[in-house]
Design a protein around this motif. Structure first.
Motif, PDB file in Angstrom:
ATOM      1  N   GLN A  98      78.658   4.525  59.722  1.00  0.00           N
ATOM      2  CA  GLN A  98      79.341   5.520  58.899  1.00  0.00           C
ATOM      3  C   GLN A  98      79.104   6.892  59.504  1.00  0.00           C
ATOM      4  O   GLN A  98      78.048   7.140  60.081  1.00  0.00           O
ATOM      5  CB  GLN A  98      78.782   5.508  57.469  1.00  0.00           C
ATOM      6  CG  GLN A  98      79.028   4.243  56.703  1.00  0.00           C
ATOM      7  CD  GLN A  98      80.437   4.170  56.165  1.00  0.00           C
ATOM      8  OE1 GLN A  98      81.072   5.181  55.924  1.00  0.00           O
ATOM      9  NE2 GLN A  98      80.939   2.966  55.974  1.00  0.00           N
ATOM     10  N   LEU A  99      80.068   7.790  59.324  1.00  0.00           N
ATOM     11  CA  LEU A  99      79.861   9.162  59.760  1.00  0.00           C
ATOM     12  C   LEU A  99      78.807   9.814  58.869  1.00  0.00           C
ATOM     13  O   LEU A  99      78.803   9.618  57.650  1.00  0.00           O
ATOM     14  CB  LEU A  99      81.158   9.960  59.686  1.00  0.00           C
ATOM     15  CG  LEU A  99      82.180   9.708  60.794  1.00  0.00           C
ATOM     16  CD1 LEU A  99      83.471  10.458  60.518  1.00  0.00           C
ATOM     17  CD2 LEU A  99      81.613  10.122  62.144  1.00  0.00           C
ATOM     18  N   ALA A 100      77.934  10.598  59.470  1.00  0.00           N
ATOM     19  CA  ALA A 100      76.866  11.246  58.712  1.00  0.00           C
ATOM     20  C   ALA A 100      77.417  12.207  57.669  1.00  0.00           C
ATOM     21  O   ALA A 100      76.801  12.442  56.638  1.00  0.00           O
ATOM     22  CB  ALA A 100      75.917  11.981  59.657  1.00  0.00           C
ATOM     23  N   GLY A 101      78.596  12.753  57.889  1.00  0.00           N
ATOM     24  CA  GLY A 101      79.211  13.668  56.927  1.00  0.00           C
ATOM     25  C   GLY A 101      79.571  12.997  55.615  1.00  0.00           C
ATOM     26  O   GLY A 101      79.822  13.663  54.610  1.00  0.00           O
ATOM     27  N   ALA A 102      79.565  11.666  55.575  1.00  0.00           N
ATOM     28  CA  ALA A 102      79.915  10.930  54.357  1.00  0.00           C
ATOM     29  C   ALA A 102      78.677  10.480  53.577  1.00  0.00           C
ATOM     30  O   ALA A 102      78.814   9.853  52.532  1.00  0.00           O
ATOM     31  CB  ALA A 102      80.762   9.710  54.722  1.00  0.00           C
ATOM     32  N   ILE A 103      77.473  10.794  54.038  1.00  0.00           N
ATOM     33  CA  ILE A 103      76.238  10.347  53.381  1.00  0.00           C
ATOM     34  C   ILE A 103      76.210  10.820  51.935  1.00  0.00           C
ATOM     35  O   ILE A 103      76.535  11.967  51.642  1.00  0.00           O
ATOM     36  CB  ILE A 103      74.996  10.863  54.142  1.00  0.00           C
ATOM     37  CG1 ILE A 103      74.875  10.175  55.495  1.00  0.00           C
ATOM     38  CG2 ILE A 103      73.730  10.644  53.324  1.00  0.00           C
ATOM     39  CD1 ILE A 103      73.745  10.692  56.361  1.00  0.00           C
ATOM     40  N   ARG A 104      75.802   9.911  51.032  1.00  0.00           N
ATOM     41  CA  ARG A 104      75.693  10.227  49.600  1.00  0.00           C
ATOM     42  C   ARG A 104      74.337   9.785  49.074  1.00  0.00           C
ATOM     43  O   ARG A 104      73.704   8.895  49.624  1.00  0.00           O
ATOM     44  CB  ARG A 104      76.759   9.463  48.810  1.00  0.00           C
ATOM     45  CG  ARG A 104      78.133  10.051  48.918  1.00  0.00           C
ATOM     46  CD  ARG A 104      79.037   9.566  47.835  1.00  0.00           C
ATOM     47  NE  ARG A 104      78.278   9.038  46.714  1.00  0.00           N
ATOM     48  CZ  ARG A 104      78.712   8.153  45.868  1.00  0.00           C
ATOM     49  NH1 ARG A 104      79.910   7.696  45.971  1.00  0.00           N
ATOM     50  NH2 ARG A 104      77.975   7.711  44.884  1.00  0.00           N
ATOM     51  N   ILE A 105      73.935  10.397  47.969  1.00  0.00           N
ATOM     52  CA  ILE A 105      72.706   9.989  47.297  1.00  0.00           C
ATOM     53  C   ILE A 105      72.853   8.528  46.880  1.00  0.00           C
ATOM     54  O   ILE A 105      73.900   8.119  46.395  1.00  0.00           O
ATOM     55  CB  ILE A 105      72.444  10.875  46.064  1.00  0.00           C
ATOM     56  CG1 ILE A 105      72.152  12.304  46.496  1.00  0.00           C
ATOM     57  CG2 ILE A 105      71.290  10.335  45.228  1.00  0.00           C
ATOM     58  CD1 ILE A 105      72.052  13.293  45.360  1.00  0.00           C
ATOM     59  N   GLY A 106      71.806   7.746  47.094  1.00  0.00           N
ATOM     60  CA  GLY A 106      71.824   6.338  46.725  1.00  0.00           C
ATOM     61  C   GLY A 106      72.083   5.411  47.897  1.00  0.00           C
ATOM     62  O   GLY A 106      71.790   4.217  47.816  1.00  0.00           O
ATOM     63  N   TRP A 107      72.648   5.931  48.985  1.00  0.00           N
ATOM     64  CA  TRP A 107      72.873   5.088  50.154  1.00  0.00           C
ATOM     65  C   TRP A 107      71.543   4.603  50.711  1.00  0.00           C
ATOM     66  O   TRP A 107      70.515   5.254  50.579  1.00  0.00           O
ATOM     67  CB  TRP A 107      73.568   5.874  51.254  1.00  0.00           C
ATOM     68  CG  TRP A 107      75.049   5.964  51.136  1.00  0.00           C
ATOM     69  CD1 TRP A 107      75.808   5.818  50.013  1.00  0.00           C
ATOM     70  CD2 TRP A 107      75.941   6.266  52.199  1.00  0.00           C
ATOM     71  NE1 TRP A 107      77.120   6.008  50.312  1.00  0.00           N
ATOM     72  CE2 TRP A 107      77.237   6.277  51.650  1.00  0.00           C
ATOM     73  CE3 TRP A 107      75.790   6.525  53.545  1.00  0.00           C
ATOM     74  CZ2 TRP A 107      78.368   6.538  52.413  1.00  0.00           C
ATOM     75  CZ3 TRP A 107      76.905   6.790  54.297  1.00  0.00           C
ATOM     76  CH2 TRP A 107      78.183   6.787  53.740  1.00  0.00           C
ATOM     77  N   VAL A 108      71.588   3.455  51.380  1.00  0.00           N
ATOM     78  CA  VAL A 108      70.436   2.949  52.111  1.00  0.00           C
ATOM     79  C   VAL A 108      70.851   2.890  53.575  1.00  0.00           C
ATOM     80  O   VAL A 108      71.833   2.235  53.917  1.00  0.00           O
ATOM     81  CB  VAL A 108      70.007   1.555  51.610  1.00  0.00           C
ATOM     82  CG1 VAL A 108      68.820   1.049  52.405  1.00  0.00           C
ATOM     83  CG2 VAL A 108      69.695   1.591  50.130  1.00  0.00           C
ATOM     84  N   ILE A 109      70.125   3.632  54.415  1.00  0.00           N
ATOM     85  CA  ILE A 109      70.462   3.661  55.835  1.00  0.00           C
ATOM     86  C   ILE A 109      69.276   3.167  56.652  1.00  0.00           C
ATOM     87  O   ILE A 109      68.145   3.157  56.178  1.00  0.00           O
ATOM     88  CB  ILE A 109      70.872   5.082  56.313  1.00  0.00           C
ATOM     89  CG1 ILE A 109      69.695   6.058  56.201  1.00  0.00           C
ATOM     90  CG2 ILE A 109      72.080   5.581  55.559  1.00  0.00           C
ATOM     91  CD1 ILE A 109      69.945   7.389  56.886  1.00  0.00           C
ATOM     92  N   GLU A 110      69.574   2.744  57.866  1.00  0.00           N
ATOM     93  CA  GLU A 110      68.511   2.372  58.788  1.00  0.00           C
ATOM     94  C   GLU A 110      68.203   3.595  59.632  1.00  0.00           C
ATOM     95  O   GLU A 110      69.090   4.201  60.232  1.00  0.00           O
ATOM     96  CB  GLU A 110      68.944   1.217  59.687  1.00  0.00           C
ATOM     97  CG  GLU A 110      67.826   0.744  60.581  1.00  0.00           C
ATOM     98  CD  GLU A 110      68.195  -0.494  61.366  1.00  0.00           C
ATOM     99  OE1 GLU A 110      67.831  -0.556  62.548  1.00  0.00           O
ATOM    100  OE2 GLU A 110      68.840  -1.382  60.780  1.00  0.00           O
TER     101      GLU A 110
END
Length: 187
Positions: free
Chosen positions: A3-15
Motif C-alpha cells: 500500500q502507498l504510505a499516504g493511505a496509512i490509517r489508524i488501526g492498520w497492521v503493517i510489517e
C-alpha cells in the motif's frame, strides 16, 4: 499487500523491520518545501513497544492480511477494553492504549472492526466519523454563517478541536476520528 504510505490509517497492521506493528496515530503532513509525508506512531504487536516513523507518501508499506470481525465495545475496566464478537457473542479484552489518541471516541455499545492475526485480536478500527456534542466554545456571533476562521471547542468526550464560528454549545457535530477534526453539523 503493498500500500502507498499516504493511505496509512489508524488501526492498520503493517510489517516494519520484519515484525507486525499496529498504527495508533497517522498524520499527513505537507510542508511548504519538499514532499509530503506521513508521521506515524505505531505499536509492536508482540512486545508492545512504541515508535514514531516518517514515511514519504510515495513509499510503499506492507499491510498485513488480517481477519476483520465485527465487534461491539462493551465497557472499560482496570483490565482494559472489553469487546464482544457480533457473530459468536464471545467476549475478549484488549489493552486500553490500543487506540492511542482516538480512545475518547470509543463509546459503550459502539460497533467496531477488530483485526485478528492467527486468531488473536490485535487492533481496533473505529468508524471514520462519529457524532459528538460541543460542551464548551465561544458564543455564536449572530449573522456569521461562513468564515474561514475556526474557533476552539471542547467536545463531550473531552477532545479539543476547532469548529466554525456558527457552532455553539449544545450543537451536535460530525467529527473525523483519525484527526479529531470538524466535518459538518450533525443532522
Amino acid at each position: 499487500m503493498k500500500q502507498l504510505a499516504g493511505a496509512i490509517r489508524i488501526g492498520w497492521v503493517i510489517e516494519y523491520k520484519g515484525k507486525p506493528w499496529t498504527i495508533t496515530k497517522a498524520v499527513h503532513i505537507k510542508p511548504g518545501k519538499g514532499g509530503a509525508f506521513m508521521q506515524v506512531e505505531m505499536k509492536e504487536v508482540e512486545a508492545g513497544t512504541k515508535t514514531n516513523e516518517r514515511f514519504r507518501t510515495e513509499d510503499t508499506v506492507e499491510k498485513l492480511m488480517v481477519e476483520d470481525k465485527d465487534c461491539q465495545f462493551l465497557f472499560e475496566d482496570s483490565t482494559g477494553l472489553t469487546f464482544m464478537e457480533s457473530e459468536t457473542f464471545e467476549q475478549f479484552t484488549m489493552p486500553a492504549d490500543i487506540l492511542g489518541d482516538a480512545r475518547p471516541f470509543l463509546t459503550d455499545g459502539m460497533s467496531v472492526k477488530v483485526s485478528y492475526i492467527d486468531g488473536r485480536p490485535i487492533s481496533v478500527d473505529l468508524p471514520l466519523q462519529v457524532i459528538c456534542e460541543v460542551v464548551e466554545t465561544e458564543p455564536v456571533i449572530k449573522g456569521q454563517t461562513v468564515s474561514s476562521s475556526y474557533k476552539p471547542a471542547i467536545l463531550d468526550n473531552g477532545i479539543r478541536t476547532t469548529v466554525p464560528p456558527f457552532i455553539g454549545v449544545g450543537d451536535k457535530i460530525v467529527v473525523g476520528t483519525s484527526e479529531a477534526n470538524y466535518v459538518e453539523r450533525a443532522k
